[in-house]
Design an enzyme around this catalytic site. Structure first.
Site, PDB file in Angstrom:
ATOM      1  N   LYS A  45       0.878  -1.171   0.000  1.00 21.02           N
ATOM      2  CA  LYS A  45       0.000   0.000   0.000  1.00 21.02           C
ATOM      3  C   LYS A  45       0.909   1.212   0.000  1.00 21.02           C
ATOM      4  CE  LYS A  45      -3.527   2.197   2.934  1.00 21.02           C
ATOM      5  NZ  LYS A  45      -3.919   2.336   4.367  1.00 21.02           N
TER       6      LYS A  45
ATOM      7  N   HIS B 115      -6.293   1.667  14.258  1.00 26.58           N
ATOM      8  CA  HIS B 115      -6.600   0.311  13.780  1.00 26.58           C
ATOM      9  C   HIS B 115      -5.423  -0.603  14.108  1.00 26.58           C
ATOM     10  CE1 HIS B 115      -3.934   1.812  10.668  1.00 26.58           C
ATOM     11  NE2 HIS B 115      -3.689   0.554  10.326  1.00 26.58           N
TER      12      HIS B 115
ATOM     13  N   ASP C 211      -3.387  -3.854  12.108  1.00 22.98           N
ATOM     14  CA  ASP C 211      -3.319  -4.452  10.768  1.00 22.98           C
ATOM     15  C   ASP C 211      -3.807  -5.897  10.878  1.00 22.98           C
ATOM     16  OD1 ASP C 211      -2.250  -2.050   9.992  1.00 22.98           O
ATOM     17  OD2 ASP C 211      -0.224  -2.786   9.636  1.00 22.98           O
TER      18      ASP C 211
ATOM     19  N   HIS D  75      -2.523   1.507  16.062  1.00 22.41           N
ATOM     20  CA  HIS D  75      -1.787   2.680  15.568  1.00 22.41           C
ATOM     21  C   HIS D  75      -2.685   3.580  14.737  1.00 22.41           C
ATOM     22  CE1 HIS D  75      -1.349  -0.627  12.659  1.00 22.41           C
ATOM     23  NE2 HIS D  75      -1.171   0.270  11.703  1.00 22.41           N
TER      24      HIS D  75
HETATM   25  C1  OGA Z   1      -1.676   1.602   7.322  1.00 20.86           C
HETATM   26  C2  OGA Z   1      -0.881   2.356   8.314  1.00 20.86           C
HETATM   27  C3  OGA Z   1       0.898   3.858   8.824  1.00 20.86           C
HETATM   28  C4  OGA Z   1       1.739   4.937   8.241  1.00 20.86           C
HETATM   29  O1  OGA Z   1      -1.735   2.069   6.168  1.00 20.86           O
HETATM   30  O2  OGA Z   1      -2.197   0.528   7.696  1.00 20.86           O
HETATM   31  O3  OGA Z   1      -1.003   2.054   9.460  1.00 20.86           O
HETATM   32  O4  OGA Z   1       2.768   5.249   8.848  1.00 20.86           O
HETATM   33  N1  OGA Z   1      -0.021   3.307   7.907  1.00 20.86           N
HETATM   34  O5  OGA Z   1       1.373   5.509   7.209  1.00 20.86           O
HETATM   35 NI    NI Z   2      -1.732   0.022   9.701  1.00 21.52          NI
END
Ligand code: OGA
Ligand code: NI
Length: 333
Positions: free
Chosen positions: A200, A219, A221, A275
């Protein structure tokens, strides 16, 4: 009419000096009100070049049990490989909007360029656009939804994965040994060679009111674990002992998040970390998490080796697809 992207909303907002009300979090979530500024221990940093493997394992077990997150340094991925991987991802987000829309995520699909459409329970939205695509294993990759520009996009991703895959294997071995198991047991239980890696890319444009908005809402993961490289704009926060604390940016490190499937298979010894992310007033934050996921039809539950009369299973066993369905639809597991 197409979907409204946060990148477009951000450029209007920065001109107007306001943000749409759906991006203003309620007070109990606003980072300006809820970020902890007192003395806190730093996120654990683990040096993978340490010749003492037992010490690495001890540090990983402690960090995974107490924090659910840690940063690794000297992880073996060359700096220029990471830089190039980040450059091509940034280039994609800087293309004209119509170019990005060519690979827009279609409803029901996991991969593609997008913006979170579903509002959260309080009706709020997050200040981020993203791109999702699988990066591993090679036979599941659908290059039609990978950026065509810049032309080096594919090579840069392939190169990053060439180094990421052995790092993932190494982490699996440490985590398995740390549970008192043979080193290959944990990876096998979580998919073995059928394990998948989903990239992502998060793109968080500047926001005129960073104290009021969130980039990603709190959330955990749902995958096994996540390996993330950020750019140099801080924003990741972790809930530690009921406080939202900032993750310090350490150049050339990789942030490892323990996800739900590791918490489940370790029967709660390793903790899936809660987080969220904040945004910046002047600068674009970007991050590149890679989610290591079990295959959809694999049943995951506490490992039988870890369960006894004194230590009964704390989680149900279910396949990853059903787990994901319940989590996305907020149905109890
Ligand atoms: C996510 C996430 C954290 C970040 O996309 O699941 O927690 O540092 N990203 O962007
Ligand atoms: Ni995340």
């Amino acid at each position: 009419m197409g979907v409204e992207r946060v990148q477009t909303i951000a450029s209007l907002s920065n001109n107007l000096g306001t943000i749409p009300p759906e991006f203003i979090r309620s007070e109990h979530e606003q980072p300006g009100k809820t970020t902890f500024h007192g003395p806190v221990p730093e996120l654990p940093v683990i040096d993978l070049a340490n010749p003492d493997q037992d010490q690495i394992i001890r540090e990983i077990v402690e960090a995974s049990s107490e924090w659910g997150i840690f940063q690794v340094i000297s992880h073996g991925i060359p700096e220029e490989v990471v830089k190039e991987f980040q450059r091509v991802g940034k280039h994609f987000f800087e293309l004209p909007q119509e170019e990005k829309e060519k690979i827009a995520k279609q409803p029901g699909m996991k991969e593609g360029y997008g913006t979170k459409l579903q509002r959260e329970p309080e009706g709020k939205k997050t200040w981020v656009d993203f791109l999702y695509h699988n990066v591993w294993p090679p036979h599941i990759l659908n290059y039609n939804i990978w950026p065509q520009s810049p032309p080096e996009y594919r090579k840069a991703n392939d190169e990053y994965c060439k180094y990421l895959v052995p790092l993932v294997d190494r982490l699996f071995e440490y985590l398995s040994t740390g549970l008192g198991l043979e080193k290959n047991v944990l990876k096998e239980a979580l998919g073995g060679e059928n394990m998948r890696m989903l990239l992502k890319i998060n793109y968080y444009p500047p926001c005129p009111f960073p104290d009021l908005a969130l980039g990603v809402a709190p959330h955990t993961d749902m995958c096994t674990f996540t390996l993330l490289v950020p750019n140099d704009v801080p924003g990741l926060q972790i809930l530690k002992d009921d406080h939202w604390v900032d993750a310090k940016y350490i150049p050339n490190s990789i942030i490892v998040h323990i996800g739900d499937q590791l918490e489940i298979s370790s029967n709660g010894k390793y903790k899936s970390v809660l987080h969220r992310t904040t945004v910046n007033k002047d600068r674009t934050r970007m991050s590149w998490p890679v989610f290591c996921e079990p295959p959809e039809d694999l049943v995951i539950g506490p490992l039988p080796q870890l369960i006894s009369v004194e230590n009964p299973a704390k989680f149900k066993s279910k396949n990853y697809k059903d787990y994901a369905y319940c989590k996305l639809n907020k149905i109890p597991q």
